[in-house]
Design a protein around this motif. Sequence first.
Motif, PDB file in Angstrom:
ATOM      1  N   ARG A  74      29.396 -36.345  34.528  1.00 50.85           N
ATOM      2  CA  ARG A  74      28.460 -35.403  33.904  1.00 50.85           C
ATOM      3  C   ARG A  74      28.904 -33.947  34.000  1.00 50.85           C
ATOM      4  O   ARG A  74      28.488 -33.119  33.196  1.00 50.85           O
ATOM      5  CB  ARG A  74      27.067 -35.581  34.506  1.00 50.85           C
ATOM      6  CG  ARG A  74      26.979 -35.192  35.955  1.00 50.85           C
ATOM      7  CD  ARG A  74      25.601 -35.464  36.486  1.00 50.85           C
ATOM      8  NE  ARG A  74      25.504 -35.055  37.868  1.00 50.85           N
ATOM      9  CZ  ARG A  74      24.857 -35.726  38.783  1.00 50.85           C
ATOM     10  NH1 ARG A  74      24.231 -36.831  38.473  1.00 50.85           N
ATOM     11  NH2 ARG A  74      24.815 -35.286  40.004  1.00 50.85           N
ATOM     12  N   LEU A  75      29.738 -33.613  34.962  1.00 50.96           N
ATOM     13  CA  LEU A  75      30.194 -32.227  35.088  1.00 50.96           C
ATOM     14  C   LEU A  75      31.148 -31.840  33.959  1.00 50.96           C
ATOM     15  O   LEU A  75      31.432 -30.657  33.759  1.00 50.96           O
ATOM     16  CB  LEU A  75      30.844 -31.999  36.450  1.00 50.96           C
ATOM     17  CG  LEU A  75      29.901 -32.181  37.638  1.00 50.96           C
ATOM     18  CD1 LEU A  75      30.630 -31.947  38.952  1.00 50.96           C
ATOM     19  CD2 LEU A  75      28.686 -31.277  37.522  1.00 50.96           C
ATOM     20  N   GLN A  76      31.639 -32.821  33.206  1.00 50.87           N
ATOM     21  CA  GLN A  76      32.489 -32.553  32.048  1.00 50.87           C
ATOM     22  C   GLN A  76      31.666 -32.350  30.772  1.00 50.87           C
ATOM     23  O   GLN A  76      32.198 -32.003  29.738  1.00 50.87           O
ATOM     24  CB  GLN A  76      33.482 -33.699  31.838  1.00 50.87           C
ATOM     25  CG  GLN A  76      34.352 -34.001  33.023  1.00 50.87           C
ATOM     26  CD  GLN A  76      35.169 -32.804  33.480  1.00 50.87           C
ATOM     27  OE1 GLN A  76      35.739 -32.084  32.662  1.00 50.87           O
ATOM     28  NE2 GLN A  76      35.226 -32.578  34.778  1.00 50.87           N
ATOM     29  N   GLN A  77      30.364 -32.631  30.837  1.00 49.84           N
ATOM     30  CA  GLN A  77      29.476 -32.555  29.670  1.00 49.84           C
ATOM     31  C   GLN A  77      28.193 -31.828  30.042  1.00 49.84           C
ATOM     32  O   GLN A  77      27.132 -32.431  30.154  1.00 49.84           O
ATOM     33  CB  GLN A  77      29.095 -33.963  29.206  1.00 49.84           C
ATOM     34  CG  GLN A  77      29.941 -34.612  28.165  1.00 49.84           C
ATOM     35  CD  GLN A  77      30.207 -33.784  26.949  1.00 49.84           C
ATOM     36  OE1 GLN A  77      29.310 -33.347  26.243  1.00 49.84           O
ATOM     37  NE2 GLN A  77      31.463 -33.568  26.682  1.00 49.84           N
ATOM     38  N   ILE A  78      28.281 -30.522  30.263  1.00 52.06           N
ATOM     39  CA  ILE A  78      27.109 -29.720  30.590  1.00 52.06           C
ATOM     40  C   ILE A  78      26.766 -28.863  29.374  1.00 52.06           C
ATOM     41  O   ILE A  78      27.608 -28.109  28.881  1.00 52.06           O
ATOM     42  CB  ILE A  78      27.357 -28.811  31.807  1.00 52.06           C
ATOM     43  CG1 ILE A  78      27.744 -29.647  33.031  1.00 52.06           C
ATOM     44  CG2 ILE A  78      26.127 -27.954  32.086  1.00 52.06           C
ATOM     45  CD1 ILE A  78      28.173 -28.824  34.226  1.00 52.06           C
ATOM     46  N   HIS A  79      25.539 -29.014  28.886  1.00 48.91           N
ATOM     47  CA  HIS A  79      25.090 -28.242  27.729  1.00 48.91           C
ATOM     48  C   HIS A  79      23.823 -27.489  28.114  1.00 48.91           C
ATOM     49  O   HIS A  79      22.843 -28.110  28.521  1.00 48.91           O
ATOM     50  CB  HIS A  79      24.814 -29.164  26.534  1.00 48.91           C
ATOM     51  CG  HIS A  79      26.015 -29.955  26.146  1.00 48.91           C
ATOM     52  ND1 HIS A  79      27.043 -29.419  25.403  1.00 48.91           N
ATOM     53  CD2 HIS A  79      26.375 -31.232  26.428  1.00 48.91           C
ATOM     54  CE1 HIS A  79      27.974 -30.333  25.223  1.00 48.91           C
ATOM     55  NE2 HIS A  79      27.596 -31.444  25.833  1.00 48.91           N
ATOM     56  N   GLN A  80      23.862 -26.166  28.015  1.00 51.16           N
ATOM     57  CA  GLN A  80      22.721 -25.320  28.331  1.00 51.16           C
ATOM     58  C   GLN A  80      22.336 -24.518  27.098  1.00 51.16           C
ATOM     59  O   GLN A  80      23.203 -24.097  26.323  1.00 51.16           O
ATOM     60  CB  GLN A  80      23.053 -24.359  29.471  1.00 51.16           C
ATOM     61  CG  GLN A  80      23.364 -25.066  30.772  1.00 51.16           C
ATOM     62  CD  GLN A  80      23.751 -24.081  31.848  1.00 51.16           C
ATOM     63  OE1 GLN A  80      24.692 -23.320  31.695  1.00 51.16           O
ATOM     64  NE2 GLN A  80      23.005 -24.094  32.934  1.00 51.16           N
ATOM     65  N   ASP A  81      21.042 -24.314  26.938  1.00 49.34           N
ATOM     66  CA  ASP A  81      20.517 -23.490  25.860  1.00 49.34           C
ATOM     67  C   ASP A  81      21.055 -23.953  24.502  1.00 49.34           C
ATOM     68  O   ASP A  81      21.687 -23.204  23.769  1.00 49.34           O
ATOM     69  CB  ASP A  81      20.854 -22.014  26.098  1.00 49.34           C
ATOM     70  CG  ASP A  81      20.030 -21.086  25.215  1.00 49.34           C
ATOM     71  OD1 ASP A  81      18.946 -21.505  24.764  1.00 49.34           O
ATOM     72  OD2 ASP A  81      20.479 -19.965  24.958  1.00 49.34           O
ATOM     73  N   VAL A  82      20.805 -25.237  24.181  1.00 48.50           N
ATOM     74  CA  VAL A  82      21.278 -25.826  22.928  1.00 48.50           C
ATOM     75  C   VAL A  82      20.108 -26.358  22.112  1.00 48.50           C
ATOM     76  O   VAL A  82      19.065 -26.731  22.650  1.00 48.50           O
ATOM     77  CB  VAL A  82      22.282 -26.975  23.174  1.00 48.50           C
ATOM     78  CG1 VAL A  82      23.561 -26.461  23.806  1.00 48.50           C
ATOM     79  CG2 VAL A  82      21.671 -28.083  24.005  1.00 48.50           C
ATOM     80  N   ASP A  83      20.296 -26.378  20.816  1.00 47.44           N
ATOM     81  CA  ASP A  83      19.356 -26.993  19.882  1.00 47.44           C
ATOM     82  C   ASP A  83      20.205 -27.480  18.717  1.00 47.44           C
ATOM     83  O   ASP A  83      20.470 -26.736  17.779  1.00 47.44           O
ATOM     84  CB  ASP A  83      18.304 -25.990  19.426  1.00 47.44           C
ATOM     85  CG  ASP A  83      17.175 -26.634  18.640  1.00 47.44           C
ATOM     86  OD1 ASP A  83      17.229 -27.854  18.400  1.00 47.44           O
ATOM     87  OD2 ASP A  83      16.247 -25.909  18.260  1.00 47.44           O
ATOM     88  N   GLU A  84      20.685 -28.712  18.807  1.00 47.39           N
ATOM     89  CA  GLU A  84      21.666 -29.234  17.858  1.00 47.39           C
ATOM     90  C   GLU A  84      21.241 -30.601  17.334  1.00 47.39           C
ATOM     91  O   GLU A  84      20.758 -31.441  18.092  1.00 47.39           O
ATOM     92  CB  GLU A  84      23.031 -29.391  18.521  1.00 47.39           C
ATOM     93  CG  GLU A  84      23.648 -28.106  19.011  1.00 47.39           C
ATOM     94  CD  GLU A  84      24.187 -27.257  17.881  1.00 47.39           C
ATOM     95  OE1 GLU A  84      24.542 -27.803  16.824  1.00 47.39           O
ATOM     96  OE2 GLU A  84      24.225 -26.028  18.058  1.00 47.39           O
ATOM     97  N   VAL A  85      21.469 -30.821  16.058  1.00 49.33           N
ATOM     98  CA  VAL A  85      21.194 -32.125  15.458  1.00 49.33           C
ATOM     99  C   VAL A  85      22.303 -33.109  15.821  1.00 49.33           C
ATOM    100  O   VAL A  85      22.041 -34.274  16.090  1.00 49.33           O
ATOM    101  CB  VAL A  85      21.055 -32.004  13.928  1.00 49.33           C
ATOM    102  CG1 VAL A  85      20.930 -33.371  13.275  1.00 49.33           C
ATOM    103  CG2 VAL A  85      19.832 -31.150  13.594  1.00 49.33           C
ATOM    104  N   ARG A  86      23.545 -32.658  15.831  1.00 49.20           N
ATOM    105  CA  ARG A  86      24.683 -33.516  16.176  1.00 49.20           C
ATOM    106  C   ARG A  86      25.603 -32.791  17.153  1.00 49.20           C
ATOM    107  O   ARG A  86      26.700 -32.363  16.799  1.00 49.20           O
ATOM    108  CB  ARG A  86      25.450 -33.924  14.926  1.00 49.20           C
ATOM    109  CG  ARG A  86      24.701 -34.939  14.099  1.00 49.20           C
ATOM    110  CD  ARG A  86      25.545 -35.401  12.928  1.00 49.20           C
ATOM    111  NE  ARG A  86      24.814 -36.380  12.171  1.00 49.20           N
ATOM    112  CZ  ARG A  86      25.230 -37.605  11.941  1.00 49.20           C
ATOM    113  NH1 ARG A  86      26.387 -38.001  12.404  1.00 49.20           N
ATOM    114  NH2 ARG A  86      24.495 -38.437  11.238  1.00 49.20           N
ATOM    115  N   LEU A  87      25.158 -32.673  18.385  1.00 48.21           N
ATOM    116  CA  LEU A  87      25.951 -32.040  19.434  1.00 48.21           C
ATOM    117  C   LEU A  87      27.068 -33.004  19.843  1.00 48.21           C
ATOM    118  O   LEU A  87      26.792 -34.081  20.357  1.00 48.21           O
ATOM    119  CB  LEU A  87      25.071 -31.715  20.641  1.00 48.21           C
ATOM    120  CG  LEU A  87      25.753 -31.100  21.839  1.00 48.21           C
ATOM    121  CD1 LEU A  87      26.207 -29.673  21.504  1.00 48.21           C
ATOM    122  CD2 LEU A  87      24.814 -31.084  23.033  1.00 48.21           C
TER     123      LEU A  87
END
Length: 120
Positions: A74-87
Amino acid sequence: LRATANAVVTTLPFPWPAVGKQLWLNVAARWYGGNVAAGTTLAEKQIGCNEGCAAYVMVEVLDDTNVVIDGYDRLQQIHQDVDEVRLPLAWAKAHPITPGTTVSLRLHFRDATIYAIGSD
């Protein structure tokens, strides 16, 4: 899926996508509150923020025994402050997984809504 506090969810097992296919999330994990100070570094920008500046989603890949696959933590996939349809989900330090291999995703998130998980 929605959680205002820390949450962990594991998907049902599924076959890893074919080569060239991208895993993605439809996710909203936005910071709110308008209490962010001006600054140049993240720490400076967060002065005065409370939990409203802590929305995140982290994703890891598990094998068929529910063990994290090396390089897909999970430390390779950290997403903060996002709003995405296809992240897009892509683990830069990971070796390729053979298409069709049975895996699960474990999502760690806070103050976020996950609408969908898919692949191209």
